[in-house]
Design an enzyme around this catalytic site. Structure first.
Site, PDB file in Angstrom:
ATOM      1  N   CYS A 117      40.273  36.089  42.973  1.00 35.29           N
ATOM      2  CA  CYS A 117      40.713  36.707  41.732  1.00 35.29           C
ATOM      3  C   CYS A 117      42.204  37.013  41.757  1.00 35.29           C
ATOM      4  O   CYS A 117      42.695  37.680  42.668  1.00 35.29           O
ATOM      5  CB  CYS A 117      39.907  37.986  41.515  1.00 35.29           C
ATOM      6  SG  CYS A 117      40.515  38.974  40.149  1.00 35.29           S
ATOM      7  N   GLU A 170      45.993  42.405  30.640  1.00 36.00           N
ATOM      8  CA  GLU A 170      45.681  41.225  29.839  1.00 36.00           C
ATOM      9  C   GLU A 170      44.297  41.345  29.214  1.00 36.00           C
ATOM     10  O   GLU A 170      43.413  42.024  29.745  1.00 36.00           O
ATOM     11  CB  GLU A 170      45.761  39.970  30.713  1.00 36.00           C
ATOM     12  CG  GLU A 170      47.196  39.694  31.134  1.00 36.00           C
ATOM     13  CD  GLU A 170      47.389  38.318  31.738  1.00 36.00           C
ATOM     14  OE1 GLU A 170      48.490  37.797  31.621  1.00 36.00           O
ATOM     15  OE2 GLU A 170      46.428  37.760  32.314  1.00 36.00           O
TER      16      GLU A 170
HETATM   17  S1  SF4 Z   1      39.575  41.913  42.394  1.00 33.64           S
HETATM   18 FE1  SF4 Z   1      37.338  41.716  42.133  1.00 33.64          FE
HETATM   19  S2  SF4 Z   1      36.720  43.617  41.131  1.00 33.64           S
HETATM   20 FE2  SF4 Z   1      38.931  43.443  40.899  1.00 33.64          FE
HETATM   21  S3  SF4 Z   1      39.275  42.468  38.915  1.00 33.64           S
HETATM   22 FE3  SF4 Z   1      39.207  40.842  40.429  1.00 33.64          FE
HETATM   23  S4  SF4 Z   1      37.065  40.178  40.509  1.00 33.64           S
HETATM   24 FE4  SF4 Z   1      37.095  42.151  39.457  1.00 33.64          FE
END
Ligand code: SF4
Length: 358
Positions: free
Chosen positions: A125, A98
């Site tokens: 995330c 994305e």
């Molecule tokens: S898991 Fe952590 S390092 Fe990986 S994309 Fe998400 S925020 Fe960034």
């Protein structure tokens, strides 16, 4: 096409001027041809050699035999009420990533991906929830930007942020090559790499002669809470990270950006702001506060603080002499806000049980 269905011809999109000249050398053309072809691809966004009418027909045919210029396919596109557009790109092998186009008054910020997934599993995330994917090639990184440029009317200043899917310092070779390809159109000063702070990557980045801006995902003022949010903190704890950042060769008048996610009742107290200010003391730093963007796959108890608390936290940092801004939520009605990117082409991995202690 190869047996895998992937076009085996090299994609010229990922080659800088010198590399393009070297790739074209076997065709026996003069050096200025490489410049013409580079300009056609990167300035006019010509994807079809037939459209390069400044080249003789036999050369156009020969180019098409040996090479291609391919952008990632747009698998989906969502326009938010606030003007933000989220793109889902499908790559040659079916992997999906994305990217987000965020207009803001007289400038434009494109948030792009460096990996098709992420192994680092930060708990806030959604990309981390979906799990690891492969590194993108330079052509696939440039391709996201050029695809958006070719589809959206982009006027004004263009900024790039590597804050999409993946950790750019885990794919530095391709990121470096992509930056070199884009350098004549987008200066490194308008590009920001956002990283969790991998020490080997920071060291390597520090040796580049021209460096993009650096943003560090900090999110907590101590090791205990940062490790809860970001498993990578167990490998590179805060004291080591801060030492590496104090050594990082910043150019004059440049600052490090520290991203700090605000989660109500977890890291948003006045004493957390004091601790954060103490951690950053003496560094040329600004803090970007990001009230949590909730998502169904994130822990339900996590919520953003009330706006007054966010304001109080910012004001507290400013009393310590820090520049602090609050990131506006953009594109959250199309799941394009910070931390919400995913690619739905596969099953999520989920978070490991050992990470769920909060
Ligand atoms: S898991 Fe952590 S390092 Fe990986 S994309 Fe998400 S925020 Fe960034």
């Amino acid at each position: 096409m190869s047996a895998s269905g992937i076009d085996p011809r090299p994609n010229l999109l990922g080659l800088d001027r010198q590399e393009l000249a070297a790739a074209l050398a076997p065709l026996g053309e003069p050096a200025y041809r490489a410049r013409q072809i580079w300009d056609a691809i990167h300035l006019r966004l010509a994807l079809d050699f037939e459209a390069m009418t400044e080249l003789a027909k036999p050369l156009r045919r020969s180019l098409a035999e040996h090479f291609r210029v391919t952008l990632p396919a747009v698998a989906d596109r969502h326009l938010s009420q606030d003007g933000t557009t989220k793109f889902l790109f499908r790559l040659d092998d079916g992997a999906t990533v994305e990217a987000v186009d965020i207009p803001d008054r007289n400038r434009r910020t494109l948030c792009i991906s460096s990996q098709a997934g992420c192994a680092l599993a930060c708990r806030f995330c959604v990309t981390g929830y979906w799990g690891a994917g492969r590194d993108l090639t330079a052509a696939e990184i440039v391709g996201q930007v050029w695809a958006i440029r070719s589809l959206q009317a982009i006027e004004g200043r263009l900024n790039l942020v590597f804050m999409g899917m993946g950790e750019p310092l885990l794919n530095l070779a391709a990121v470096r090559r992509a930056l070199a390809v884009m350098a004549p159109t987008i200066s490194p000063r308008r590009i920001t790499l956002s990283t969790v702070g991998l020490l080997p990557g920071l060291e390597e980045l520090g040796r580049w002669p021209e460096r993009p801006n650096l943003a560090i995902s900090l999110h907590a003022p101590d090791d205990r809470r940062r490790s809860e949010l970001m498993p990578v903190n167990r490998t590179h704890p805060l004291p080591e990270l801060m030492t590496a950042l104090r050594r990082y060769p910043l150019e004059p008048r440049r600052r490090l950006t520290f991203e700090y996610l605000l989660i109500a009742g977890f890291n948003d107290a006045d004493r957390d702001a004091d601790q954060l200010a103490a951690l950053l003391r003496g560094l040329p730093a600004k803090v970007n506060l990001i009230p949590l963007n909730p998502d169904p796959v994130l822990p339900h108890a996590w919520q953003p603080p009330a706006p007054e608390r966010v304001d109080a936290f910012r004001a507290r940092l400013e009393r310590h002499g820090l520049t602090a801004t609050v990131r506006r939520r953009r594109g959250d009605d199309v799941a394009a806000a910070c931390g919400q990117l995913r690619a739905f082409g596969r099953e999520p991995r989920g978070f490991r049980r050992s990470q769920l202690s909060l």
